[in-house]
Design a protein around this motif. Structure first.
Motif, PDB file in Angstrom:
ATOM      1  N   MET A   1      -5.229   0.311  -2.733  1.00 50.75           N
ATOM      2  CA  MET A   1      -3.818   0.065  -2.437  1.00 50.75           C
ATOM      3  C   MET A   1      -3.035   1.364  -2.293  1.00 50.75           C
ATOM      4  O   MET A   1      -1.832   1.392  -2.502  1.00 50.75           O
ATOM      5  N   SER A   2      -3.733   2.435  -1.948  1.00 50.75           N
ATOM      6  CA  SER A   2      -3.084   3.698  -1.601  1.00 50.75           C
ATOM      7  C   SER A   2      -3.892   4.342  -0.487  1.00 50.75           C
ATOM      8  O   SER A   2      -5.130   4.281  -0.490  1.00 50.75           O
ATOM      9  N   THR A   3      -3.200   4.941   0.458  1.00 44.66           N
ATOM     10  CA  THR A   3      -3.909   5.592   1.564  1.00 44.66           C
ATOM     11  C   THR A   3      -4.703   6.803   1.090  1.00 44.66           C
ATOM     12  O   THR A   3      -5.576   7.290   1.803  1.00 44.66           O
ATOM     13  N   ALA A   4      -4.409   7.294  -0.137  1.00 42.34           N
ATOM     14  CA  ALA A   4      -5.122   8.452  -0.676  1.00 42.34           C
ATOM     15  C   ALA A   4      -6.399   8.057  -1.413  1.00 42.34           C
ATOM     16  O   ALA A   4      -7.169   8.939  -1.804  1.00 42.34           O
TER      17      ALA A   4
ATOM     18  N   GLU B   1       0.849  -1.186   0.000  1.00 38.42           N
ATOM     19  CA  GLU B   1       0.000   0.000   0.000  1.00 38.42           C
ATOM     20  C   GLU B   1       0.890   1.242   0.000  1.00 38.42           C
ATOM     21  O   GLU B   1       1.761   1.391   0.856  1.00 38.42           O
ATOM     22  N   ARG B   2       0.641   2.134  -0.953  1.00 37.31           N
ATOM     23  CA  ARG B   2       1.467   3.330  -1.063  1.00 37.31           C
ATOM     24  C   ARG B   2       0.878   4.490  -0.274  1.00 37.31           C
ATOM     25  O   ARG B   2      -0.329   4.607  -0.103  1.00 37.31           O
ATOM     26  N   THR B   3       1.770   5.346   0.181  1.00 37.16           N
ATOM     27  CA  THR B   3       1.352   6.524   0.946  1.00 37.16           C
ATOM     28  C   THR B   3       1.737   7.821   0.242  1.00 37.16           C
ATOM     29  O   THR B   3       1.517   8.899   0.786  1.00 37.16           O
ATOM     30  N   ASP B   4       2.315   7.706  -0.971  1.00 40.02           N
ATOM     31  CA  ASP B   4       2.863   8.891  -1.649  1.00 40.02           C
ATOM     32  C   ASP B   4       2.095   9.283  -2.906  1.00 40.02           C
ATOM     33  O   ASP B   4       2.584  10.080  -3.699  1.00 40.02           O
ATOM     34  N   LEU B   5       0.899   8.746  -3.107  1.00 39.30           N
ATOM     35  CA  LEU B   5       0.154   9.022  -4.334  1.00 39.30           C
ATOM     36  C   LEU B   5      -0.921  10.077  -4.116  1.00 39.30           C
ATOM     37  O   LEU B   5      -1.482  10.200  -3.023  1.00 39.30           O
ATOM     38  N   LYS B   6      -1.207  10.790  -5.185  1.00 41.80           N
ATOM     39  CA  LYS B   6      -2.319  11.732  -5.208  1.00 41.80           C
ATOM     40  C   LYS B   6      -3.143  11.471  -6.462  1.00 41.80           C
ATOM     41  O   LYS B   6      -2.623  10.947  -7.455  1.00 41.80           O
TER      42      LYS B   6
END
Length: 362
Positions: free
Chosen positions: A136-139, A88-93
């Motif tokens: 799969m992204s916190t965003a 899971e990524r935390t750097d996506l927008k």
């Protein structure tokens, strides 16, 4: 269900530093136990979430202590299956350009279908295929997606629109049931998870899903998870397509298929996804290679653009060819005309059990 926590560092993981929460829920429940340096701990997920049921999903709160842990499921009949959680990524927008560039079809929009997550529809007389979109992204607070099922020749035979899923939604689609009453050549094909920008416009290109395969005869289950890419198009958008080497259009396929040792058989499902119009058929070579690198036999496949091909090692290569290859041989899957996406697995003697996962190559 067990989550195997492997500490690969020389310092312990403190108690309370690792936890789980149901996807979209702020309720994080932690492991009240120290994980020693280089140790492996089995976490009984039901001890933290006795109320959780399929298809609910968990989010692993791992800090920076470990990446991509394995989980193991013990079925009621005693069968076990193991897979890995996705990263899971935390750097996506969100990317506001994606809805403007994606037309939802290969002949519409600059990037056509855009991001595609392809997965096999295994032969329906034997297997049930289930698709579960996964944030799969916190965003990712919402996920506008749909699933389109294609026969082996690339003709769309069914579509399911999930709508604009919220992060807390966990909606599994019985792909086999979706097409059970339709004519599907040979009973197999593939399914593509794509963005549905008629349902929502929030997307970042990090589209993922879990796909479950159940043997309807034995009850044995295998599952795999992966993410989307843009496939087979002449232009480059950000880092897609990812199989370019040098300047476009350098799209090609080089996959290595490991083979089960007799009496195990090997299955392979090759998908030819295309975000935009590409070559009408693939020019795919299946090269059987001995363990010492000597080529034994070569077969050719012509997979229609947007279609797929399901095959088994014992059916594709003759007994004489398999004997000449011997144990620990492999198949090189090579195509210089397009990028294919593959899945592979092993079948036990008597087809009593099987494995399945996506293939890696370059």
């Amino acid at each position: 269900m067990s989550l195997w926590i492997q500490n690969s560092h020389p310092t312990p993981i403190p108690a309370g530093a690792v936890g789980l929460n149901l996807m979209g829920s702020p309720d994080i429940r932690t492991l009240d136990q120290v994980v020693p340096a280089f140790a492996t701990i089995e976490l009984d997920v039901a001890s933290l979430f006795p109320e959780a049921r399929w298809p609910q999903q968990f989010e692993v709160q791992a800090g920076k202590h470990f990446v991509r842990p394995r989980y193991e499921i013990l079925a009621a009949d005693g069968r076990r299956r193991m897979a890995h959680a996705n990263v899971e990524r935390t750097d996506l927008k969100p990317d506001p350009r994606l809805p403007l560039l994606t037309g939802g079809a290969v002949d519409k929009g600059v990037v056509g279908k855009g991001h595609i997550l392809p997965a096999p529809l295994l032969p329906m007389g034997r297997w049930r295929t289930t698709l579960l979109p996964t944030p799969m992204s916190t965003a990712q607070t919402e996920l506008p997606v749909k699933a389109v099922v294609y026969d082996r020749n690339g003709a769309a035979v069914a579509e399911h629109r999930f709508g604009n899923l919220k992060r807390s939604d966990s909606v599994a689609l019985d792909v086999t049931g979706l097409v059970a009453d339709k004519s599907v050549a040979d009973g197999w094909g593939h399914v593509e998870l794509v963005y549905d920008f008629e349902s929502g416009t929030i997307a970042d290109g990090w589209l993922h899903a879990l796909v479950r395969y159940e043997d309807i005869t034995t009850g044995h289950v295998a599952e795999t998870s992966f993410g989307s890419h843009m496939f087979n198009m002449a232009m480059v958008y950000r880092d897609e397509p990812q199989s370019y080497h040098g300047r476009p259009p350098g799209l090609s396929t080089r996959l290595f298929l490991r083979l089960g040792t007799d009496p195990w058989d090997t299955l392979c499902h090759l998908v030819y996804p295309a975000s935009t119009q590409w070559h009408a058929t693939s020019d795919t070579s299946l090269v059987l290679v001995r363990r010492d690198g000597v080529e034994v036999a070569r077969k050719r496949l012509a997979i229609p653009c947007g279609g797929s091909r399901f095959w088994r090692y014992h059916e594709m290569f003759t007994e004489a060819e398999r004997l000449a290859a011997g144990d620990h041989a492999y198949v090189l899957i090579r195509d210089t005309s397009c990028r294919l996406f593959g899945y592979h697995g092993c079948l036990a003697a008597g087809d009593s059990a099987f494995s399945l996962d996506h293939m890696f190559g370059f």
